[in-house]
Design a protein around this motif. Structure first.
Motif, PDB file in Angstrom:
ATOM      1  N   GLN A  48       0.429  -1.852   0.022  1.00  0.00           N
ATOM      2  CA  GLN A  48       0.317   0.399  -0.375  1.00  0.00           C
ATOM      3  C   GLN A  48       0.762   1.171  -0.067  1.00  0.00           C
ATOM      4  O   GLN A  48       0.833   2.166  -1.043  1.00  0.00           O
ATOM      5  CB  GLN A  48      -1.076  -0.103   1.537  1.00  0.00           C
ATOM      6  CG  GLN A  48      -1.922   1.578   1.435  1.00  0.00           C
ATOM      7  CD  GLN A  48      -3.288   0.683   2.229  1.00  0.00           C
ATOM      8  OE1 GLN A  48      -2.061   1.532   3.507  1.00  0.00           O
ATOM      9  NE2 GLN A  48      -3.681  -0.099   2.428  1.00  0.00           N
ATOM     10  N   ALA A  49       1.993   1.469   0.697  1.00  0.00           N
ATOM     11  CA  ALA A  49       2.610   2.296   0.677  1.00  0.00           C
ATOM     12  C   ALA A  49       3.570   2.593  -0.255  1.00  0.00           C
ATOM     13  O   ALA A  49       3.693   4.158  -0.879  1.00  0.00           O
ATOM     14  CB  ALA A  49       3.459   2.211   1.870  1.00  0.00           C
ATOM     15  N   ARG A  50       3.847   1.818  -1.123  1.00  0.00           N
ATOM     16  CA  ARG A  50       4.451   2.228  -2.201  1.00  0.00           C
ATOM     17  C   ARG A  50       4.152   2.501  -4.058  1.00  0.00           C
ATOM     18  O   ARG A  50       3.798   3.608  -4.419  1.00  0.00           O
ATOM     19  CB  ARG A  50       5.560   1.439  -3.236  1.00  0.00           C
ATOM     20  CG  ARG A  50       6.327   0.809  -2.341  1.00  0.00           C
ATOM     21  CD  ARG A  50       7.431  -0.224  -2.818  1.00  0.00           C
ATOM     22  NE  ARG A  50       8.124  -0.094  -4.041  1.00  0.00           N
ATOM     23  CZ  ARG A  50       7.943  -1.306  -4.749  1.00  0.00           C
ATOM     24  NH1 ARG A  50       8.483  -2.765  -4.484  1.00  0.00           N
ATOM     25  NH2 ARG A  50       8.608  -1.893  -6.115  1.00  0.00           N
ATOM     26  N   ASN A  51       1.874   1.914  -3.043  1.00  0.00           N
ATOM     27  CA  ASN A  51       1.351   2.546  -4.075  1.00  0.00           C
ATOM     28  C   ASN A  51       1.009   3.280  -4.289  1.00  0.00           C
ATOM     29  O   ASN A  51       0.341   4.255  -5.053  1.00  0.00           O
ATOM     30  CB  ASN A  51       0.009   1.581  -4.341  1.00  0.00           C
ATOM     31  CG  ASN A  51       0.105   0.325  -5.202  1.00  0.00           C
ATOM     32  OD1 ASN A  51       0.507   0.382  -6.447  1.00  0.00           O
ATOM     33  ND2 ASN A  51      -0.374  -0.438  -3.855  1.00  0.00           N
ATOM     34  N   ARG A  52       0.609   4.572  -2.654  1.00  0.00           N
ATOM     35  CA  ARG A  52       0.315   5.878  -2.470  1.00  0.00           C
ATOM     36  C   ARG A  52       1.700   6.789  -2.906  1.00  0.00           C
ATOM     37  O   ARG A  52       0.840   7.762  -2.853  1.00  0.00           O
ATOM     38  CB  ARG A  52       0.104   5.765  -0.964  1.00  0.00           C
ATOM     39  CG  ARG A  52      -0.865   5.480   0.062  1.00  0.00           C
ATOM     40  CD  ARG A  52      -0.464   6.028   1.502  1.00  0.00           C
ATOM     41  NE  ARG A  52      -1.324   7.482   1.152  1.00  0.00           N
ATOM     42  CZ  ARG A  52      -1.119   7.787   2.729  1.00  0.00           C
ATOM     43  NH1 ARG A  52      -0.199   7.525   3.841  1.00  0.00           N
ATOM     44  NH2 ARG A  52      -0.710   8.917   2.944  1.00  0.00           N
ATOM     45  N   ASP A  53       2.560   5.897  -2.288  1.00  0.00           N
ATOM     46  CA  ASP A  53       3.439   7.490  -3.391  1.00  0.00           C
ATOM     47  C   ASP A  53       3.074   7.607  -4.629  1.00  0.00           C
ATOM     48  O   ASP A  53       3.757   8.413  -5.413  1.00  0.00           O
ATOM     49  CB  ASP A  53       5.097   6.414  -3.076  1.00  0.00           C
ATOM     50  CG  ASP A  53       5.116   6.912  -1.016  1.00  0.00           C
ATOM     51  OD1 ASP A  53       4.263   7.646  -0.480  1.00  0.00           O
ATOM     52  OD2 ASP A  53       6.082   5.941  -0.920  1.00  0.00           O
ATOM     53  N   ASP A  54       3.573   6.312  -5.577  1.00  0.00           N
ATOM     54  CA  ASP A  54       3.177   6.054  -6.494  1.00  0.00           C
ATOM     55  C   ASP A  54       1.664   7.406  -7.640  1.00  0.00           C
ATOM     56  O   ASP A  54       2.660   8.147  -8.105  1.00  0.00           O
ATOM     57  CB  ASP A  54       3.099   4.670  -7.270  1.00  0.00           C
ATOM     58  CG  ASP A  54       2.759   4.252  -8.903  1.00  0.00           C
ATOM     59  OD1 ASP A  54       4.211   5.085  -9.408  1.00  0.00           O
ATOM     60  OD2 ASP A  54       1.565   3.769  -9.393  1.00  0.00           O
ATOM     61  N   VAL A  55       1.140   7.306  -6.678  1.00  0.00           N
ATOM     62  CA  VAL A  55      -0.161   8.093  -7.295  1.00  0.00           C
ATOM     63  C   VAL A  55       0.049   9.533  -7.142  1.00  0.00           C
ATOM     64  O   VAL A  55      -0.652   9.998  -7.855  1.00  0.00           O
ATOM     65  CB  VAL A  55      -1.494   6.829  -6.256  1.00  0.00           C
ATOM     66  CG1 VAL A  55      -2.542   8.167  -6.689  1.00  0.00           C
ATOM     67  CG2 VAL A  55      -2.182   6.027  -7.211  1.00  0.00           C
ATOM     68  N   ARG A  56       1.008   9.950  -5.731  1.00  0.00           N
ATOM     69  CA  ARG A  56       0.418  11.436  -5.247  1.00  0.00           C
ATOM     70  C   ARG A  56       1.654  11.808  -6.569  1.00  0.00           C
ATOM     71  O   ARG A  56       2.165  12.898  -6.748  1.00  0.00           O
ATOM     72  CB  ARG A  56       1.166  10.768  -3.561  1.00  0.00           C
ATOM     73  CG  ARG A  56       0.242  10.955  -3.292  1.00  0.00           C
ATOM     74  CD  ARG A  56       0.886  10.502  -1.664  1.00  0.00           C
ATOM     75  NE  ARG A  56      -0.142  10.792  -0.887  1.00  0.00           N
ATOM     76  CZ  ARG A  56      -0.578  11.538  -0.183  1.00  0.00           C
ATOM     77  NH1 ARG A  56       0.480  12.939  -0.035  1.00  0.00           N
ATOM     78  NH2 ARG A  56      -1.266  11.422   1.127  1.00  0.00           N
ATOM     79  N   GLU A  57       2.403  11.047  -6.939  1.00  0.00           N
ATOM     80  CA  GLU A  57       4.147  10.839  -8.121  1.00  0.00           C
ATOM     81  C   GLU A  57       3.140  11.012  -9.540  1.00  0.00           C
ATOM     82  O   GLU A  57       3.606  12.074 -10.177  1.00  0.00           O
ATOM     83  CB  GLU A  57       5.237  10.621  -7.467  1.00  0.00           C
ATOM     84  CG  GLU A  57       6.000  10.226  -8.611  1.00  0.00           C
ATOM     85  CD  GLU A  57       7.457  12.252  -8.424  1.00  0.00           C
ATOM     86  OE1 GLU A  57       7.011  12.482  -9.435  1.00  0.00           O
ATOM     87  OE2 GLU A  57       7.040  12.434  -7.046  1.00  0.00           O
ATOM     88  N   ARG A  58       2.255  10.551  -9.597  1.00  0.00           N
ATOM     89  CA  ARG A  58       1.276  10.563 -10.558  1.00  0.00           C
ATOM     90  C   ARG A  58       0.644  12.049 -10.521  1.00  0.00           C
ATOM     91  O   ARG A  58       0.705  12.755 -12.139  1.00  0.00           O
ATOM     92  CB  ARG A  58       0.669   9.756 -11.396  1.00  0.00           C
ATOM     93  CG  ARG A  58       1.923   7.953 -11.301  1.00  0.00           C
ATOM     94  CD  ARG A  58       0.726   6.674 -11.651  1.00  0.00           C
ATOM     95  NE  ARG A  58      -0.236   6.627 -12.131  1.00  0.00           N
ATOM     96  CZ  ARG A  58      -1.496   5.960 -11.904  1.00  0.00           C
ATOM     97  NH1 ARG A  58      -0.894   4.859 -11.227  1.00  0.00           N
ATOM     98  NH2 ARG A  58      -2.326   5.662 -12.278  1.00  0.00           N
ATOM     99  N   LEU A  59       0.372  12.154  -9.590  1.00  0.00           N
ATOM    100  CA  LEU A  59      -0.856  13.076  -9.230  1.00  0.00           C
ATOM    101  C   LEU A  59       0.278  15.033  -9.719  1.00  0.00           C
ATOM    102  O   LEU A  59       0.106  15.523 -10.722  1.00  0.00           O
ATOM    103  CB  LEU A  59      -1.671  13.309  -8.062  1.00  0.00           C
ATOM    104  CG  LEU A  59      -2.352  14.967  -8.473  1.00  0.00           C
ATOM    105  CD1 LEU A  59      -3.539  15.194  -9.097  1.00  0.00           C
ATOM    106  CD2 LEU A  59      -2.750  14.866  -6.250  1.00  0.00           C
TER     107      LEU A  59
END
Length: 140
Positions: free
Chosen positions: A81-92
């Motif tokens: 979950q933590a890596r997916n959170r970081d990934d989504v925020r970076e994409r935004l």
């Protein structure tokens, strides 16, 4: 705080995260953990975005943008979950960075005389090829 650039950052209160079960690899554990992330950012009503940036974001033809002006990004690339959170925020942040710089104005130009002639010669050649295909044989 999500830092987009030196001059623009988005507070955590404007980001809505929802965690859901992800498909893909993970064995039996994948059925019990909610590792996928859905990030929602209300572009239309965000006070931290300048009006110019907001207008450019809303003008984009992006399927992740809802009719209400909410940008929805899903992340299920990683198993945790933590890596997916970081990934989504970076994409935004990347999406917003893409509209920070205004697009260049197109300067209207005319085709050169040589390019016009090349185009006409090419058209004549294609026409001749098609003409030879459609001719009937003389011996009938």
């Amino acid at each position: 705080m999500l830092t987009v650039s030196r001059t623009l950052s988005i507070p955590e209160t404007e980001l809505v995260e929802r965690f859901l079960r992800a498909d893909g690899p993970g064995g039996q554990h994948v059925n019990r953990t909610e590792s996928a992330v859905e990030l929602r950012f209300d572009v239309a009503h965000s006070p931290s975005l300048p009006d110019v940036v907001r207008a450019r974001l809303l003008a984009r033809r992006d399927r992740r943008l809802t009719a209400d002006g909410v940008l929805v990004i899903q992340g299920r690339r990683f198993r945790d979950q933590a890596r997916n959170r970081d990934d989504v925020r970076e994409r935004l942040a990347e999406i917003i960075r893409g509209v920070l710089v205004p697009p260049k104005k197109r300067v209207a130009t005319k085709p050169t005389r040589a390019s016009k002639e090349r185009r006409l010669v090419g058209k004549q050649q294609r026409g001749k090829i098609k003409q030879t295909r459609s001719r009937k044989p003389d011996f009938e």
